[in-house]
Design a protein around this motif. Structure first.
Motif, PDB file in Angstrom:
ATOM      1  N   ASP A 118       0.972   5.487  -1.785  1.00 45.72           N
ATOM      2  CA  ASP A 118      -1.110   4.793  -1.602  1.00 45.72           C
ATOM      3  C   ASP A 118      -1.508   4.719  -1.048  1.00 45.72           C
ATOM      4  O   ASP A 118      -2.609   5.026  -0.322  1.00 45.72           O
ATOM      5  N   GLN A 119      -1.181   3.371  -0.872  1.00 50.40           N
ATOM      6  CA  GLN A 119      -1.926   2.219   0.063  1.00 50.40           C
ATOM      7  C   GLN A 119      -2.434   2.832   1.551  1.00 50.40           C
ATOM      8  O   GLN A 119      -2.454   2.962   2.476  1.00 50.40           O
ATOM      9  N   TYR A 120      -0.848   2.755   2.190  1.00 49.33           N
ATOM     10  CA  TYR A 120      -0.442   3.856   3.206  1.00 49.33           C
ATOM     11  C   TYR A 120      -2.020   5.324   3.644  1.00 49.33           C
ATOM     12  O   TYR A 120      -2.368   5.533   4.734  1.00 49.33           O
ATOM     13  N   LEU A 121      -1.312   6.002   2.079  1.00 53.31           N
ATOM     14  CA  LEU A 121      -2.634   6.959   1.929  1.00 53.31           C
ATOM     15  C   LEU A 121      -3.732   6.660   2.246  1.00 53.31           C
ATOM     16  O   LEU A 121      -4.727   7.410   2.748  1.00 53.31           O
ATOM     17  N   THR A 122      -4.158   5.373   1.714  1.00 56.43           N
ATOM     18  CA  THR A 122      -5.929   4.838   1.827  1.00 56.43           C
ATOM     19  C   THR A 122      -6.088   4.359   3.379  1.00 56.43           C
ATOM     20  O   THR A 122      -7.011   4.890   3.100  1.00 56.43           O
ATOM     21  N   MET A 123      -5.285   3.738   3.467  1.00 57.91           N
ATOM     22  CA  MET A 123      -5.261   3.824   5.147  1.00 57.91           C
ATOM     23  C   MET A 123      -5.425   4.473   6.354  1.00 57.91           C
ATOM     24  O   MET A 123      -6.387   5.067   6.449  1.00 57.91           O
ATOM     25  N   LEU A 124      -5.025   5.809   5.413  1.00 55.84           N
ATOM     26  CA  LEU A 124      -4.771   6.769   6.618  1.00 55.84           C
ATOM     27  C   LEU A 124      -6.408   7.276   5.943  1.00 55.84           C
ATOM     28  O   LEU A 124      -7.059   8.297   7.606  1.00 55.84           O
TER      29      LEU A 124
ATOM     30  N   VAL B 175       3.800  15.741   1.060  1.00 54.62           N
ATOM     31  CA  VAL B 175       4.845  15.300  -0.008  1.00 54.62           C
ATOM     32  C   VAL B 175       4.927  16.772  -0.983  1.00 54.62           C
ATOM     33  O   VAL B 175       4.060  17.242  -1.018  1.00 54.62           O
ATOM     34  N   LEU B 176       6.282  16.413  -1.581  1.00 54.47           N
ATOM     35  CA  LEU B 176       6.666  17.445  -3.141  1.00 54.47           C
ATOM     36  C   LEU B 176       6.037  17.636  -3.348  1.00 54.47           C
ATOM     37  O   LEU B 176       5.297  17.182  -4.459  1.00 54.47           O
ATOM     38  N   SER B 177       4.841  18.834  -3.947  1.00 55.32           N
ATOM     39  CA  SER B 177       3.745  18.963  -5.303  1.00 55.32           C
ATOM     40  C   SER B 177       4.474  20.005  -6.625  1.00 55.32           C
ATOM     41  O   SER B 177       3.765  19.964  -7.423  1.00 55.32           O
TER      42      SER B 177
ATOM     43  N   ALA C 284       0.881  13.604 -18.588  1.00 53.41           N
ATOM     44  CA  ALA C 284      -0.387  14.657 -19.158  1.00 53.41           C
ATOM     45  C   ALA C 284      -1.573  14.418 -17.545  1.00 53.41           C
ATOM     46  O   ALA C 284      -2.262  15.776 -17.557  1.00 53.41           O
ATOM     47  N   ASP C 285      -2.073  13.527 -17.396  1.00 56.23           N
ATOM     48  CA  ASP C 285      -3.036  12.668 -16.966  1.00 56.23           C
ATOM     49  C   ASP C 285      -2.379  13.860 -14.990  1.00 56.23           C
ATOM     50  O   ASP C 285      -3.356  14.186 -14.556  1.00 56.23           O
ATOM     51  N   GLY C 286      -1.463  13.491 -15.358  1.00 56.78           N
ATOM     52  CA  GLY C 286      -0.933  13.717 -13.525  1.00 56.78           C
ATOM     53  C   GLY C 286      -0.922  15.326 -13.428  1.00 56.78           C
ATOM     54  O   GLY C 286      -1.363  15.994 -12.718  1.00 56.78           O
ATOM     55  N   LEU C 287      -0.331  15.798 -14.778  1.00 59.13           N
ATOM     56  CA  LEU C 287      -0.286  17.098 -14.601  1.00 59.13           C
ATOM     57  C   LEU C 287      -1.852  17.894 -14.382  1.00 59.13           C
ATOM     58  O   LEU C 287      -2.079  18.964 -13.737  1.00 59.13           O
ATOM     59  N   ALA C 288      -2.847  17.183 -15.798  1.00 60.67           N
ATOM     60  CA  ALA C 288      -3.924  17.760 -15.578  1.00 60.67           C
ATOM     61  C   ALA C 288      -4.808  18.024 -13.701  1.00 60.67           C
ATOM     62  O   ALA C 288      -5.260  18.894 -13.361  1.00 60.67           O
TER      63      ALA C 288
ATOM     64  N   THR D 190      -2.495  10.856  -3.476  1.00 60.05           N
ATOM     65  CA  THR D 190      -2.227   9.393  -4.506  1.00 60.05           C
ATOM     66  C   THR D 190      -1.388   9.906  -6.025  1.00 60.05           C
ATOM     67  O   THR D 190      -0.743   9.795  -6.458  1.00 60.05           O
ATOM     68  N   ASN D 191      -2.293  11.271  -6.051  1.00 59.88           N
ATOM     69  CA  ASN D 191      -1.531  11.408  -8.020  1.00 59.88           C
ATOM     70  C   ASN D 191      -0.107  12.939  -7.791  1.00 59.88           C
ATOM     71  O   ASN D 191       0.612  11.716  -8.389  1.00 59.88           O
ATOM     72  N   LEU D 192       0.373  12.850  -6.742  1.00 61.01           N
ATOM     73  CA  LEU D 192       1.654  13.309  -6.395  1.00 61.01           C
ATOM     74  C   LEU D 192       2.745  12.774  -6.332  1.00 61.01           C
ATOM     75  O   LEU D 192       3.100  12.194  -6.570  1.00 61.01           O
TER      76      LEU D 192
END
Length: 549
Positions: free
Chosen positions: A188-194, A282-284, A396-400, A463-465
């Motif tokens: 997550d932090q790496y993606l935030t930096m990108l 990333v795998l989704s 459930a939140d992640g699936l939504a 980050t959700n994935l």
């Protein structure tokens, strides 16, 4: 012969003794049998999703997918590897497992006789009028073995041992949860930096465009064909873009500092090239399965259940406090008034002192301890159920979110394209005297906002994935197909292999912790080995008392 018979009888009684732990039954999961369906949950991504760009999980569940296979970015893979080796919070979690293992061994040792070797000398002076034959100084030398053993008729010690074992397994599962969380947090932090890199690119382009517009409006004003209002409006956009650039540069530096803290060391210079934010792949399409699957996939749920098992075992110890305690003590050695006579014939000495203590009046302490143990179990039941509910909510939140981000990204990409075209048209109309310069500035600001929204949405989707991968129990193995490590296994990939199981082990501790509660207590024999460093007490972890007596 008499001594051997007494010991054999005690061992037989101990083997036949029962514990007073209540029968453990796993509480029913306080959630529905399936995750929500329809609506925002219906449009889940597949291999054609823009998030994975053709990469697919092939129906594998999250725990079966290695984090190197989940992440496609070689640079991110290397950073995750470094974090698993150097993160200090993870080191503390591993050391907590070591401490819990030692505490378990301390408690378990009480099941065995304690044997000590001793040697002593005593010298005593007696007044002459009280001494015999005028000998006022007397000496006594002794060498021998002393032994003591509490016979666990009612399972008090075994209940305490089961409690310590469950606490150990809970700590091991908590360490596993910490490792999964670390993998997710680093990503997550790496993606935030990108994302800040992309925002910086957009802001620099916006600043460059606004500076050019400001130069043109200033030139028009100097030549008498423009207004000062246009100049000041253009100048305001330039200064706003400069301020945004400084803000995002600060956030980018702070994001890298946060990543360095997670990694536990400065990022090396020889990291492999990375991928841009919109090409992370990333795998989704990892399947969610059923809520009941979370009981075996989520280490935080397994840890909560082990804590509940510890509370259940503590009830057995509290019940056993109402019953008699039998202790055998004895000694064998030599005794002599002179040092030279210690090992002469006839100097042998022995003692045997069985003791039984029966609680009669404790001021209500035993009753209160039992009440406390029962209340603590109810507390842990509630905590266990809440942990399951929290896990259900996270998935459930992640699936939504996963079901809505693809369409949101596509809509924002079209929105950015429309705002870019709008800016071109507004600039053209201004140059032809149809619109004021305010229309150009508004279109420029709206395009910048739309580009920011698109970058933030891409970041949130990724980050959700990543978080959903963690929520479903992924991140424990390095590569797909690897054998899952026990929850207390070493972390150092490539240099320290998982420790071998303890003698007599039949399953890893992680499996025992995540599966059904143990059904019986293994018989304790003198040849049974204590768990070795780096391995769970597996012979104990595969069986646990399920009913009294």
């Amino acid at each position: 012969m008499l001594k051997q018979s007494l010991i054999a009888t005690a061992v037989a009684l101990l083997a036949a003794a029962c514990t007073l732990q209540p029968k453990y039954e796993r509480p029913a999961a306080p959630v529905t049998s399936t995750f929500p369906e329809g609506g925002v949950y219906a449009n889940q991504p597949d291999a054609s999703s823009t998030a994975s760009n053709g990469r697919t999980a092939n129906g594998q569940t999250a725990p079966d997918i290695g984090w190197r296979d989940f992440f496609a970015d070689a640079r991110l893979q290397r950073i995750v590897e470094l974090a698993l080796k150097n993160n200090r919070d993870l080191r503390v979690s591993v050391l907590n497992v070591e401490a819990s293992r030692a505490q378990y061994q301390i408690t378990r040792a009480a099941l065995f006789p304690a044997i000590d070797a001793s040697a002593s000398q005593s010298k005593q002076r007696t007044p002459k009028n009280l001494s015999f034959f005028g000998q006022t100084i007397s000496n006594q030398y002794s060498v021998g073995l002393n032994a003591s053993w509490e016979i666990d008729f009612f399972g008090r010690i075994r209940s305490l041992k089961d409690q310590a074992l469950a606490q150990y397994l809970a700590t091991a599962e908590a360490r596993k949860a910490a490792e999964l969380s670390l993998v997710s947090s680093v990503a997550d932090q790496y993606l935030t930096m990108l994302a800040f890199d992309d925002l910086l690119t957009v802001t620099r382009n916006t600043l460059k465009t606004s500076e050019e517009s400001y130069r043109i409006t200033q030139l028009q004003y100097d030549n008498g064909v423009g207004s000062e209002l246009d100049v000041r409006q253009a100048e305001g956009i330039v200064e706003q873009a400069r301020a945004n650039l400084q803000t995002e540069m600060r956030f980018r530096a702070q994001a890298e500092n946060a990543l360095v803290l997670l990694v536990g060391e400065p990022l090396p210079d020889d990291l492999p090239p990375g991928m841009p934010l919109d090409n992370q792949n990333v795998l989704s399409d990892i399947p969610a399965g059923l809520p009941s699957d979370l009981l075996t996939r989520r280490p935080d749920i397994a840890a909560a259940e082990q804590t509940l098992l510890a509370a259940n075992a503590n009830i057995g110890a509290a019940r056993a406090a109402f019953f008699p305690r039998v202790t055998l003590t004895g000694g064998f050695g030599t005794l002599s008034p002179t040092l030279g006579g210690l090992f002469k014939p006839g100097s042998a000495a022995w003692s045997f002192a069985p003791q039984i203590s029966v609680p009669i009046f404790e001021g209500g302490a035993n009753v209160a301890n039992l009440d406390l143990a029962q209340v603590q179990k109810r507390i842990e039941i509630a905590n266990y159920e809440k942990t399951i509910q929290n896990a259900f909510r996270e998935v459930a939140d992640g699936l939504a979110a996963r079901g809505t981000f693809d369409d949101q990204i596509k809509a924002l990409e079209r929105f950015v394209s429309s705002q870019s075209r709008r800016l071109d048209l507004s600039d053209l109309r201004y140059r032809n005297g149809v619109d004021s310069y305010l229309a150009v500035l508004t279109a420029q600001t709206d395009l910048y906002d739309a580009q920011q929204l698109l970058i933030n949405a891409r970041l949130q989707r990724l980050t959700n994935l990543v978080d959903l991968y963690q929520f479903l129990g992924g991140g424990w193995i390095e590569r797909s197909g690897d054998q899952p490590r026990p929850a207390d296994a070493p972390v150092d990939y490539g240099s320290t292999p998982p420790a071998a199981p303890a003698a007599g082990a039949s399953a890893p501790a992680a499996s025992a912790a995540a599966g059904a509660p143990r059904a019986s207590v293994p018989k304790l024999t003198p040849v049974e080995q204590l768990p070795r460093k780096g391995a769970a007490p597996q012979a104990e972890a595969t069986a646990r008392t399920s009913a009294p007596g």
